[in-house]
Design an enzyme around this catalytic site. Structure first.
Site, PDB file in Angstrom:
ATOM      1  N   THR A 181     -88.280  55.454   4.371  1.00 23.08           N
ATOM      2  CA  THR A 181     -86.894  55.255   3.950  1.00 23.08           C
ATOM      3  C   THR A 181     -86.272  54.078   4.692  1.00 23.08           C
ATOM      4  OG1 THR A 181     -84.796  56.382   3.505  1.00 23.08           O
ATOM      5  CG2 THR A 181     -85.908  57.009   5.538  1.00 23.08           C
TER       6      THR A 181
ATOM      7  N   ASP B  64     -90.286  56.324  -6.084  1.00 22.16           N
ATOM      8  CA  ASP B  64     -88.853  56.312  -6.436  1.00 22.16           C
ATOM      9  C   ASP B  64     -88.686  55.938  -7.909  1.00 22.16           C
ATOM     10  OD1 ASP B  64     -87.636  57.015  -4.040  1.00 22.16           O
ATOM     11  OD2 ASP B  64     -87.546  54.947  -3.308  1.00 22.16           O
TER      12      ASP B  64
ATOM     13  N   SER C 251     -82.015  64.276   6.293  1.00 25.28           N
ATOM     14  CA  SER C 251     -82.997  64.269   5.221  1.00 25.28           C
ATOM     15  C   SER C 251     -83.284  65.674   4.712  1.00 25.28           C
ATOM     16  CB  SER C 251     -84.297  63.650   5.721  1.00 25.28           C
ATOM     17  OG  SER C 251     -85.294  63.838   4.755  1.00 25.28           O
TER      18      SER C 251
ATOM     19  N   GLY D 269     -74.774  47.848  -6.876  1.00 24.02           N
ATOM     20  CA  GLY D 269     -75.658  47.789  -5.706  1.00 24.02           C
ATOM     21  C   GLY D 269     -77.010  47.193  -6.067  1.00 24.02           C
ATOM     22  N   ALA D 270     -77.557  46.396  -5.137  1.00 23.54           N
ATOM     23  CA  ALA D 270     -78.838  45.734  -5.413  1.00 23.54           C
ATOM     24  C   ALA D 270     -79.756  45.820  -4.192  1.00 23.54           C
ATOM     25  CB  ALA D 270     -78.592  44.285  -5.806  1.00 23.54           C
TER      26      ALA D 270
ATOM     27  N   LYS E 253     -88.613  50.352   3.686  1.00 31.36           N
ATOM     28  CA  LYS E 253     -89.292  50.391   2.381  1.00 31.36           C
ATOM     29  C   LYS E 253     -89.967  49.064   2.016  1.00 31.36           C
ATOM     30  CE  LYS E 253     -86.877  54.163   0.187  1.00 31.36           C
ATOM     31  NZ  LYS E 253     -86.248  54.713  -0.993  1.00 31.36           N
TER      32      LYS E 253
HETATM   33  P1  NAP Z   1     -79.609  49.771   0.558  1.00 31.24           P
HETATM   34  O1  NAP Z   1     -80.929  49.087   0.516  1.00 31.24           O
HETATM   35  O2  NAP Z   1     -78.759  49.656   1.768  1.00 31.24           O
HETATM   36  O3  NAP Z   1     -78.790  49.231  -0.733  1.00 31.24           O
HETATM   37  C1  NAP Z   1     -77.431  49.465  -0.981  1.00 31.24           C
HETATM   38  C2  NAP Z   1     -76.842  48.174  -1.527  1.00 31.24           C
HETATM   39  O4  NAP Z   1     -75.480  48.409  -1.928  1.00 31.24           O
HETATM   40  C3  NAP Z   1     -76.805  47.063  -0.470  1.00 31.24           C
HETATM   41  O5  NAP Z   1     -77.286  45.863  -1.029  1.00 31.24           O
HETATM   42  C4  NAP Z   1     -75.326  46.985  -0.119  1.00 31.24           C
HETATM   43  O6  NAP Z   1     -74.944  45.728   0.334  1.00 31.24           O
HETATM   44  C5  NAP Z   1     -74.704  47.310  -1.471  1.00 31.24           C
HETATM   45  N1  NAP Z   1     -73.311  47.701  -1.351  1.00 31.24           N
HETATM   46  C6  NAP Z   1     -72.697  48.382  -0.339  1.00 31.24           C
HETATM   47  N2  NAP Z   1     -71.383  48.533  -0.627  1.00 31.24           N
HETATM   48  C7  NAP Z   1     -71.165  47.947  -1.822  1.00 31.24           C
HETATM   49  C8  NAP Z   1     -70.012  47.769  -2.626  1.00 31.24           C
HETATM   50  N3  NAP Z   1     -68.809  48.216  -2.241  1.00 31.24           N
HETATM   51  N4  NAP Z   1     -70.138  47.128  -3.807  1.00 31.24           N
HETATM   52  C9  NAP Z   1     -71.345  46.640  -4.202  1.00 31.24           C
HETATM   53  N5  NAP Z   1     -72.478  46.751  -3.466  1.00 31.24           N
HETATM   54  C10 NAP Z   1     -72.385  47.407  -2.295  1.00 31.24           C
HETATM   55  O7  NAP Z   1     -79.763  51.319   0.279  1.00 31.24           O
HETATM   56  P2  NAP Z   1     -80.797  52.022  -0.747  1.00 31.24           P
HETATM   57  O8  NAP Z   1     -82.026  52.406  -0.046  1.00 31.24           O
HETATM   58  O9  NAP Z   1     -80.885  51.182  -1.961  1.00 31.24           O
HETATM   59  O10 NAP Z   1     -79.984  53.379  -1.028  1.00 31.24           O
HETATM   60  C11 NAP Z   1     -78.745  53.328  -1.705  1.00 31.24           C
HETATM   61  C12 NAP Z   1     -78.243  54.737  -1.993  1.00 31.24           C
HETATM   62  O11 NAP Z   1     -79.150  55.393  -2.868  1.00 31.24           O
HETATM   63  C13 NAP Z   1     -78.126  55.625  -0.745  1.00 31.24           C
HETATM   64  O12 NAP Z   1     -76.977  56.409  -0.878  1.00 31.24           O
HETATM   65  C14 NAP Z   1     -79.362  56.480  -0.812  1.00 31.24           C
HETATM   66  O13 NAP Z   1     -79.184  57.744  -0.189  1.00 31.24           O
HETATM   67  C15 NAP Z   1     -79.519  56.638  -2.317  1.00 31.24           C
HETATM   68  N6  NAP Z   1     -80.916  56.917  -2.709  1.00 31.24           N
HETATM   69  C16 NAP Z   1     -81.151  58.078  -3.360  1.00 31.24           C
HETATM   70  C17 NAP Z   1     -82.436  58.383  -3.760  1.00 31.24           C
HETATM   71  C18 NAP Z   1     -82.687  59.665  -4.483  1.00 31.24           C
HETATM   72  O14 NAP Z   1     -83.834  60.106  -4.497  1.00 31.24           O
HETATM   73  N7  NAP Z   1     -81.686  60.254  -5.091  1.00 31.24           N
HETATM   74  C19 NAP Z   1     -83.494  57.493  -3.483  1.00 31.24           C
HETATM   75  C20 NAP Z   1     -83.210  56.303  -2.811  1.00 31.24           C
HETATM   76  C21 NAP Z   1     -81.897  56.028  -2.419  1.00 31.24           C
HETATM   77  P3  NAP Z   1     -74.944  45.477   1.942  1.00 31.24           P
HETATM   78  O15 NAP Z   1     -76.348  45.679   2.423  1.00 31.24           O
HETATM   79  O16 NAP Z   1     -74.447  44.084   2.069  1.00 31.24           O
HETATM   80  O17 NAP Z   1     -74.014  46.513   2.526  1.00 31.24           O
END
Ligand code: NAP
Length: 286
Positions: A65, A109, A18, A132-133, A69
Site C-alpha cells: 500500500t 486493485d 487496515s 484524483g490521479a 505501490k
Molecule cells: P494517492 O496515491 O495519494 O492518490 C490520491 C490523489 O488524490 C493524489 O494525487 C492527491 O494529490 C489527489 N488529491 C488529494 N486531494 C485532492 C483534491 N482536493 N482534489 C483533487 N485531487 C486531490 O492515494 P491512492 O493510493 O490512490 O488512494 C486514494 C484513496 O483510495 C484512499 O482513500 C485509499 O484508501 C482509497 N483506496 C481504496 C481502495 C479500495 O480497495 N477500496 C484501494 C486503493 C485505494 P496530492 O498527492 O498532491 O495530495
C-alpha cells in the site's frame, strides 16, 4: 509439535488503519490454513533490505500500500511477467508473492475494482469523471478504458499526475478520449453518468465535500473508493439527492480475494472475507 504459521502481510508506511489482516486471517481460518497475516510498517530507507529478507523471515506473500505501490517496481529483483499483466500495464503493484526464491508482483486493485463496479453499473459507453490521479486512479482509469467507457475527464490538484494517467491510457488504448482538466467544474459532472472519487478526501471528519449538490443528477452513479467511513460526505450528498452510489468496500474485498488466491493457490472464501470486513467496519463505528 505445532508448526510455525506461514507469514503474509501488508507492506506500507504507515499501515495502521487496515482491514486486510481481519479479512485474510478469517479466510485462512475458514480454509484451515496455518498462516498469519500481519502489518509490516517499513520505513522507506529499510524497504530494499526488507524485500531482500522476505524468504529468511518466512514471509510468503505481501500486499502493498501507500507509498510503495509504484516504488517496489524499482527493485530489480521483483519479476513482472505475462501473468502480472495489469501490474506491468499500470506500473503499480499491490500484491507480491515469494516463489522459488523469486518475488513476483501483481496488481489486483484493477480487477478487484472492475468486478465491484460491474456489480453496480455497466461501464460500457458511459461518460466518466474521475477525481484524483494517484496510485488507485491508475487502476481505476485503466479498468474504465478496458471496459470501453465513452470518455473520461480526470482532475487532480497536481496536473502532472493527471497528465501522466492520460499518457498511460493513450499509450495502451490508441486515441482513447481522455482529458486532464483544470478543476472540478471542468469535469462537467452534470453531463457525466459516472463519478469516481479516488482521492482520500472524505476519510477524515474534517474533510470537505469536493462536489456540490447542484452538480448531481439522477442519471449519475457515484463510486467512492473510500470505505471507512462507509458514508463519506460525498455519498451522504448523493443519498440526499437520491443519486445511486457505492463505497469502496467491495473493491477492497475483491482485490483481497484475488490476492488470497495468489498467496495460497486456493479459491478464496468470499463470504467469510466479506463478513470479516463488515465486522471491522462495525468496530470502527463504535
Ligand atoms: P494517492 O496515491 O495519494 O492518490 C490520491 C490523489 O488524490 C493524489 O494525487 C492527491 O494529490 C489527489 N488529491 C488529494 N486531494 C485532492 C483534491 N482536493 N482534489 C483533487 N485531487 C486531490 O492515494 P491512492 O493510493 O490512490 O488512494 C486514494 C484513496 O483510495 C484512499 O482513500 C485509499 O484508501 C482509497 N483506496 C481504496 C481502495 C479500495 O480497495 N477500496 C484501494 C486503493 C485505494 P496530492 O498527492 O498532491 O495530495
Amino acid at each position: 509439535m505445532s508448526q510455525t504459521p506461514l507469514a503474509f502481510g501488508l507492506l506500507g508506511f504507515p499501515v495502521k488503519h487496515s482491514f486486510s489482516p481481519a479479512m485474510h486471517n478469517a479466510a485462512f481460518k475458514e480454509l484451515g490454513i496455518n498462516a498469519e497475516y500481519k502489518l509490516f510498517e517499513i520505513k522507506p530507507e529499510k524497504l530494499q533490505n526488507f524485500l531482500l529478507s522476505l524468504e529468511e523471515k518466512g514471509i510468503k506473500g505481501l500486499n502493498v500500500t501507500i507509498p510503495y505501490k509504484e516504488k517496489v517496481l524499482n527493485s530489480d529483483f521483483i519479476e513482472i511477467d505475462e501473468e502480472s499483466f495489469y501490474a506491468r500495464k499500470i506500473g503499480a503493484v499491490n500484491t507480491i508473492i515469494v516463489k522459488n526464491g523469486k518475488l513476483k508482483a501483481f496488481n489486483t486493485d484493477m480487477p478487484g475494482f472492475s468486478r465491484h463496479l460491474k456489480e453496480n453499473i455497466s461501464p460500457v459507453g458511459k461518460k466518466v469523471a474521475v477525481l484524483g490521479a494517484g496510485g488507485a486512479a491508475k487502476a481505476v482509469v485503466y479498468c474504465l478504458a478496458e471496459n470501453k467507457v465513452k470518455e473520461i475527464a480526470i482532475y487532480d490538484i497536481d496536473k502532472i499526475k493527471s497528465q501522466n494517467i492520460v499518457s498511460l491510457i493513450k499509450s495502451s488504448f490508441n486515441d482513447f478520449p481522455i482529458s486532464a482538466v483544470n478543476g472540478i467544474e471542468a469535469l462537467r459532472i452534470q453531463e457525466k453518468e459516472l463519478l469516481i472519487n479516488t482521492t482520500p478526501i472524505g476519510m477524515k471528519p474534517s474533510d470537505p465535500c469536493l462536489i456540490t449538490e447542484k452538480m448531481l443528477h439522477r442519471n449519475l452513479f457515484i463510486y467512492d473508493l473510500i470505505y471507512n467511513p462507509q458514508e463519506t460526505k460525498l455519498l451522504a450528498l448523493a443519498n440526499k439527492a437520491q443519486v445511486k452510489n457505492s463505497n469502496g468496500l467491495g473493491m477492497l474485498l475483491y482485490q483481497g480475494v484475488l490476492s488470497f488466491t495468489h498467496f495460497t493457490g486456493k479459491k478464496a472464501p468470499v463470504e467469510t472475507m466479506r463478513q470479516a470486513l463488515k465486522k471491522e467496519l462495525e468496530k470502527c463505528r463504535k
